[in-house]
Design a protein around this motif. Structure first.
Motif, PDB file in Angstrom:
ATOM      1  N   GLU A 147       0.831  -1.209   0.000  1.00 33.22           N
ATOM      2  CA  GLU A 147       0.000   0.000   0.000  1.00 33.22           C
ATOM      3  C   GLU A 147       0.869   1.263   0.000  1.00 33.22           C
ATOM      4  OE1 GLU A 147      -3.348   0.541  -0.176  1.00 33.22           O
ATOM      5  OE2 GLU A 147      -3.432  -1.567  -0.711  1.00 33.22           O
ATOM      6  N   GLU A 148       1.950   1.226   0.755  1.00 32.32           N
ATOM      7  CA  GLU A 148       2.836   2.388   0.815  1.00 32.32           C
ATOM      8  C   GLU A 148       3.457   2.680  -0.549  1.00 32.32           C
ATOM      9  OE1 GLU A 148       7.186   3.235   2.666  1.00 32.32           O
ATOM     10  OE2 GLU A 148       5.697   2.394   4.041  1.00 32.32           O
ATOM     11  N   ARG A 149       3.891   1.635  -1.233  1.00 33.94           N
ATOM     12  CA  ARG A 149       4.488   1.827  -2.558  1.00 33.94           C
ATOM     13  C   ARG A 149       3.435   2.253  -3.582  1.00 33.94           C
ATOM     14  NH1 ARG A 149       8.792  -3.149  -2.981  1.00 33.94           N
ATOM     15  NH2 ARG A 149      10.125  -2.372  -1.318  1.00 33.94           N
ATOM     16  N   ARG A 150       2.225   1.774  -3.418  1.00 34.40           N
ATOM     17  CA  ARG A 150       1.160   2.111  -4.371  1.00 34.40           C
ATOM     18  C   ARG A 150       0.773   3.592  -4.238  1.00 34.40           C
ATOM     19  NH1 ARG A 150      -4.972   0.395  -4.506  1.00 34.40           N
ATOM     20  NH2 ARG A 150      -4.804   1.428  -2.528  1.00 34.40           N
ATOM     21  N   LEU A 151       0.850   4.142  -3.034  1.00 33.00           N
ATOM     22  CA  LEU A 151       0.448   5.529  -2.824  1.00 33.00           C
ATOM     23  C   LEU A 151       1.490   6.514  -3.308  1.00 33.00           C
ATOM     24  CD1 LEU A 151      -1.174   5.227   0.723  1.00 33.00           C
ATOM     25  CD2 LEU A 151      -2.329   5.451  -1.483  1.00 33.00           C
ATOM     26  N   LYS A 152       2.713   6.056  -3.543  1.00 34.71           N
ATOM     27  CA  LYS A 152       3.782   6.973  -3.992  1.00 34.71           C
ATOM     28  C   LYS A 152       3.693   7.244  -5.457  1.00 34.71           C
ATOM     29  CE  LYS A 152       7.104   6.012  -0.432  1.00 34.71           C
ATOM     30  NZ  LYS A 152       8.433   5.551  -0.117  1.00 34.71           N
TER      31      LYS A 152
END
Length: 69
Positions: free
Chosen positions: A64-69
């Motif tokens: 999720e963290e990588r997707r939001l970047k």
């Protein structure tokens, strides 16, 4: 029947998470109960629970963290 009832009680105890999560908790608890019945040992259940915690607590947040970047 006992495993269904105990899984249901465990899911209801986690109602504060939300109704959708309660379904997953019920199914997860039932699956872990089935694993215990199948292998007659708690160790596969511990492994399954650890894998669920790894996926839900570490892997999903990283994705999720990588997707939001």
């Amino acid at each position: 029947l006992v495993y269904i009832f105990s899984s249901l009680i465990f899911a209801i105890a986690h109602c504060f998470i939300g109704p959708g999560a309660m379904l997953y908790i019920f199914l997860g608890t039932f699956i872990i109960s089935f694993i215990y019945i199948t292998f007659n040992s708690i160790y596969p259940c511990i492994l399954m629970h650890s894998l669920c915690n790894l996926v839900g607590g570490i892997i999903v947040p990283l994705i999720e963290e990588r997707r939001l970047k």
